[in-house]
Design an enzyme around this catalytic site. Structure first.
Site, PDB file in Angstrom:
ATOM      1  N   SER A 111       0.701  -1.250  -0.089  1.00 20.64           N
ATOM      2  CA  SER A 111      -0.056   0.022  -0.002  1.00 20.64           C
ATOM      3  C   SER A 111       0.781   1.182   0.010  1.00 20.64           C
ATOM      4  O   SER A 111       1.554   1.589  -0.706  1.00 20.64           O
ATOM      5  CB  SER A 111      -0.903  -0.127   0.851  1.00 20.64           C
ATOM      6  OG  SER A 111      -2.310   0.645   0.900  1.00 20.64           O
ATOM      7  N   HIS A 113      -7.914  -5.631   0.383  1.00 16.69           N
ATOM      8  CA  HIS A 113      -6.609  -4.768   0.593  1.00 16.69           C
ATOM      9  C   HIS A 113      -5.813  -5.440   1.682  1.00 16.69           C
ATOM     10  O   HIS A 113      -6.131  -5.156   2.976  1.00 16.69           O
ATOM     11  CB  HIS A 113      -7.103  -3.449   0.791  1.00 16.69           C
ATOM     12  CG  HIS A 113      -5.764  -2.603   0.864  1.00 16.69           C
ATOM     13  ND1 HIS A 113      -4.795  -2.391  -0.332  1.00 16.69           N
ATOM     14  CD2 HIS A 113      -5.421  -1.692   1.534  1.00 16.69           C
ATOM     15  CE1 HIS A 113      -4.203  -1.582  -0.192  1.00 16.69           C
ATOM     16  NE2 HIS A 113      -4.250  -1.105   1.004  1.00 16.69           N
TER      17      HIS A 113
END
Ligand code: GCU
Length: 426
Positions: free
Chosen positions: A266, A407
């Site tokens: 990320s 995610h």
């Protein structure tokens, strides 16, 4: 009269509504609405000349690196910083006797006001020089494993919705909270070391965090000044810190310093790419769901946008990046060119289909458009322009997968990264 008042009311409401629409950001998740966009060509230099050889690419590479520094991440200060590596603990029977665990503080000798960068290093026992995955973590070294001997970080932490931090300080409840993302035992058993450190040691992740981090002392004439167009941002600081850990790893005889893999998830994935781009000592880069301003194309209108990232996280990038909020097409670069700067080294870009915010297809295309640059080195990058089905890893020197799920960093991702490292880095 009544009719006039009615019309006036409708008109006023319409204006309000239209204004509301105009200012309300719209995030696109519809592939049919992406529209067309023209990407800059990595192999055409700023003078419009085609780049055909490795030698020409070397200067184009310098130019592109500079463009990313000036327009996106800011310029990393070049000044050398004196470091002292202090090993604070060594445990030769960590992970139930499987590993050696070391804690090393990287001390910024000339800046005693700064906290050290505390590195946690796991080494497989009984092996000579081993390759290493190096990645910053989100919540302190104590959160990547449940091993009780790791001191709880005393640095600033984001306050979550649970009791893993209180008043921006970690609590014992945080121990091991992200261990699932770091399958250390598996990594060690495969013969790799793992080095990690808390990204907040370099700069706490909030708009004024730079005052407590490396940007408070390093940087043009005005360290941390976010108004200077190309002063570095937090992503630059985190990337810089990864290189300082690599400085340490080069001194550790247990490590094969030619095989250090830059890894990140990320926002830290964005930093892992930028670290690999700026520091050629990194042997390979793995960007897990790095999304906007990471591996995903900026010009592709899908998921997070340049405007949104600059608004939510103004401290991550240089000030000039914000000037592209409403004119992304004017950026002199796009993210496939950033990824191409990793060439000819191995690169892994990964997405998750439950993470549309990161734009999996845009990440795939970012990786796919590096192909002509890898070809200059006689290498096949991804080797395809076809977006794969979920859980179908593809590619050669450049690899990609779109995992099912959210995610995150999952065992599935690590399985691919370990295979990638076995085949291309070891
Ligand atoms: C936010 C941000 C992303 C970033 C992510 C993360 O979602 O918009 O750009 O990658 O946080 O770091 O988890």
């Amino acid at each position: 009269m009544a009719r006039f008042l009615f019309c006036l009311a409708v008109a006023l409401l319409t204006v309000q509504f239209t204004n509301g629409q105009a200012t309300e950001p719209v995030y696109n998740y519809d592939e049919t609405k992406v529209g067309t966009y023209i990407l800059p060509n990595a192999l055409i230099n700023s003078k419009g000349k085609a780049v055909k050889t490795r030698a020409e690419w070397a200067s184009r590479r310098t130019e592109l690196r500079q463009l990313f520094a000036e327009n996106v991440y800011g310029k990393t200060p070049k000044q050398a910083v004196r470091l002292r590596f202090q090993t604070t603990s060594v445990d030769s029977s960590a992970l139930n006797g499987l590993a050696i665990r070391k804690l090393i503080s990287i001390i910024f000798v000339d800046y005693p006001q700064l906290p050290p960068l505390d590195v946690l290093l796991y080494l497989p026992k009984g092996q000579r020089t081993v390759p290493v995955f190096l990645g910053l973590n989100f919540c302190g070294n104590h959160c990547v494993t449940t091993e009780a001997a790791i001191p709880l970080s005393t640095r600033w932490m984001v306050n979550g919705n649970d009791d893993t931090s209180l008043n921006n300080k970690a609590t014992e409840k945080a121990r091991g909270m992200q261990a699932r993302r770091w399958p250390i035992t598996t990594i060690i058993k495969r013969g790799y070391a793992l080095a990690t450190a808390y990204y907040g040691d370099l700069e706490p992740d909030h708009p004024t965090g730079w005052r407590m981090g490396i940007r408070s002392v390093l940087g043009a004439s005005t360290p941390g000044d976010s108004t200077k167009a190309d002063n570095w941002g937090a992503i630059g600081a985190w990337a810089w810190g990864m290189s300082r850990i690599l400085d340490y790893l080069q001194t550790d005889p247990a490590i094969d310093a030619k095989r250090v893999i830059s890894f990140g998830h990320s926002r830290i994935g964005k930093a892992a790419i930028w670290a690999g781009v700026q520091d050629d000592r990194f042997a390979a880069v793995i960007a897990n769901e790095s999304g906007e301003s990471g591996a995903a194309l900026s010009r592709r209108w899908y998921g997070e946008t340049v405007e949104r990232i600059n608004t939510s996280f103004p401290h991550w990038f240089c000030a000039r990046y914000k000037t592209y909020n409403k004119r992304v097409a004017d950026l002199p670069v796009d993210q496939h060119e950033l990824l191409a700067l990793i060439a000819p080294r191995p690169l892994y870009v990964a997405s998750a289909d439950g993470d549309q915010w990161s734009d999996p297809k845009g990440e795939f295309l970012g990786a796919a458009y590096t192909e002509p640059v890898y070809a200059l080195y006689g290498k096949v990058g991804l080797g395809t322009m076809t977006f794969p089905a979920v859980n179908q890893p593809i590619g050669q020197t450049v690899r990609y997968h779109d995992r099912t799920g959210k995610h995150d960093v999952m065992d599935y991702d690590w399985e691919q990264y370990l295979r990638f490292a076995d085949e291309l880095v070891r």
